[in-house]
Motif scaffolding. Sequence first.
Motif, PDB file in Angstrom:
ATOM      1  N   VAL A 156       0.834  -1.203   0.000  1.00 48.83           N
ATOM      2  CA  VAL A 156       0.000   0.000   0.000  1.00 48.83           C
ATOM      3  C   VAL A 156       0.869   1.253   0.000  1.00 48.83           C
ATOM      4  CG1 VAL A 156      -1.628   1.353   1.368  1.00 48.83           C
ATOM      5  CG2 VAL A 156      -1.989  -1.100   1.086  1.00 48.83           C
ATOM      6  N   PHE A 166       2.579   1.765  -3.619  1.00 56.84           N
ATOM      7  CA  PHE A 166       1.638   2.228  -4.647  1.00 56.84           C
ATOM      8  C   PHE A 166       1.084   3.611  -4.313  1.00 56.84           C
ATOM      9  CE2 PHE A 166       1.397  -2.352  -5.659  1.00 56.84           C
ATOM     10  CZ  PHE A 166       1.592  -2.281  -7.027  1.00 56.84           C
ATOM     11  N   VAL A 190     -14.665  -5.942  -4.414  1.00 56.61           N
ATOM     12  CA  VAL A 190     -13.541  -6.882  -4.311  1.00 56.61           C
ATOM     13  C   VAL A 190     -14.024  -8.318  -4.471  1.00 56.61           C
ATOM     14  CG1 VAL A 190     -11.811  -7.804  -2.713  1.00 56.61           C
ATOM     15  CG2 VAL A 190     -12.118  -5.336  -2.918  1.00 56.61           C
ATOM     16  N   TRP A 223     -11.226 -11.125  -5.563  1.00 59.15           N
ATOM     17  CA  TRP A 223      -9.987 -10.748  -4.883  1.00 59.15           C
ATOM     18  C   TRP A 223     -10.015 -10.962  -3.372  1.00 59.15           C
ATOM     19  CZ3 TRP A 223      -8.891  -5.352  -7.568  1.00 59.15           C
ATOM     20  CH2 TRP A 223      -8.478  -5.598  -8.880  1.00 59.15           C
ATOM     21  N   THR A 238      -3.946  -8.739  -3.669  1.00 61.61           N
ATOM     22  CA  THR A 238      -4.503  -7.711  -4.547  1.00 61.61           C
ATOM     23  C   THR A 238      -5.720  -7.059  -3.913  1.00 61.61           C
ATOM     24  OG1 THR A 238      -3.749  -8.961  -6.480  1.00 61.61           O
ATOM     25  CG2 THR A 238      -5.382  -7.238  -6.860  1.00 61.61           C
ATOM     26  N   ILE A 259      -4.544  -4.680  -1.127  1.00 57.75           N
ATOM     27  CA  ILE A 259      -3.724  -3.520  -1.479  1.00 57.75           C
ATOM     28  C   ILE A 259      -4.431  -2.580  -2.456  1.00 57.75           C
ATOM     29  CG2 ILE A 259      -1.581  -2.830  -2.624  1.00 57.75           C
ATOM     30  CD1 ILE A 259      -0.336  -5.439  -1.587  1.00 57.75           C
ATOM     31  N   ALA A 260      -5.072  -3.135  -3.502  1.00 57.51           N
ATOM     32  CA  ALA A 260      -5.603  -2.306  -4.595  1.00 57.51           C
ATOM     33  C   ALA A 260      -6.563  -1.203  -4.139  1.00 57.51           C
ATOM     34  CB  ALA A 260      -6.279  -3.199  -5.639  1.00 57.51           C
ATOM     35  N   PRO A 261      -7.535  -1.481  -3.242  1.00 56.82           N
ATOM     36  CA  PRO A 261      -8.452  -0.393  -2.857  1.00 56.82           C
ATOM     37  C   PRO A 261      -7.766   0.754  -2.121  1.00 56.82           C
ATOM     38  CG  PRO A 261      -9.410  -2.532  -2.352  1.00 56.82           C
ATOM     39  CD  PRO A 261      -7.974  -2.772  -2.694  1.00 56.82           C
ATOM     40  N   ARG A 262      -6.557   0.528  -1.635  1.00 56.14           N
ATOM     41  CA  ARG A 262      -5.837   1.580  -0.914  1.00 56.14           C
ATOM     42  C   ARG A 262      -4.605   2.063  -1.667  1.00 56.14           C
ATOM     43  NH1 ARG A 262      -5.908   0.625   5.617  1.00 56.14           N
ATOM     44  NH2 ARG A 262      -8.160   0.906   5.852  1.00 56.14           N
ATOM     45  N   ALA A 263      -4.568   1.808  -2.953  1.00 58.18           N
ATOM     46  CA  ALA A 263      -3.385   2.168  -3.744  1.00 58.18           C
ATOM     47  C   ALA A 263      -3.232   3.674  -3.917  1.00 58.18           C
ATOM     48  CB  ALA A 263      -3.447   1.491  -5.113  1.00 58.18           C
TER      49      ALA A 263
END
Length: 281
Positions: free
Chosen positions: A87, A90, A136, A141, A146, A149-153
Amino acid sequence: MSTARRSLRDLKPSTVLATLAFVGVTAVVLLPIAIIVLTAFKPAAEVNAYPPSLLPDDWTLANLQTVTSELPFARLVGNSFVFAGGVTLFALVFDSLAAYALARLDFTGRKVLLVAIIATLMIPFQATLIPLYQLVADLGWVNTYTGLIAPRAADAFGIFFLRQFFLALPRDIDQAARIDGAGEFRIFRSVVLPNAVPALLTLGLFTFVNNWNDLLWPLVFTTDAEMGTITSGLTQLTGPSGIVPHGVMMAGSLIAILPLVIAFLFIQRRFIENIATTGLK
């Protein structure tokens, strides 16, 4: 001896009061940490004894052994590093790119976009938790790195924080780079970012610590114990009938904060040096 006495006489009352206030505030801040450390090495009988005592009479490692034996400890710590580190990485990349565009580029709708980003700071995190989980889950996911991490990138606070720092940098350095033929990405990478190291370190430290300590996010987005983090894993440390073993919990908390302390000790000198030399590059 006479020099020491003279130095004591020369002390101003304001200096003495400021020193005492500093010592008092430091003691208040460190007291909870001291309680965590000392309780982690107390046997259960001393933890539950009344009246309580600060120092353990019988030091023990049983609580630490319980944490490492009842939990997939190494996996949880590794998950925490992947989650918090991913996190942070990114977020620094995307936040800095967005902040540069909002601070240094002129384009239609820039102010409207900035207001929209700042407005998201006013939305409670809990209000978006269910839609985020549904998204998600639809993407498949859940129980993946993924999904964690992705929602908080990217983060609205990080964008706003870096934008304010970029605005403080003189625009002359941009113009000089453009005269030399540099494009926007080259200016961002080679001119702006090197001067923004203190801000990046600050944001990176806050982002890493906040995600490392986060309980709700990994607790909701992971249903597999092997995919949890060290903070969510500590919720599994309950005794018979749901009784919480406080000594074991304190041992787990001690283990959880140790990486943060070590990371800060490594980064603090670099952090201070960069703040002292801001704008000199």
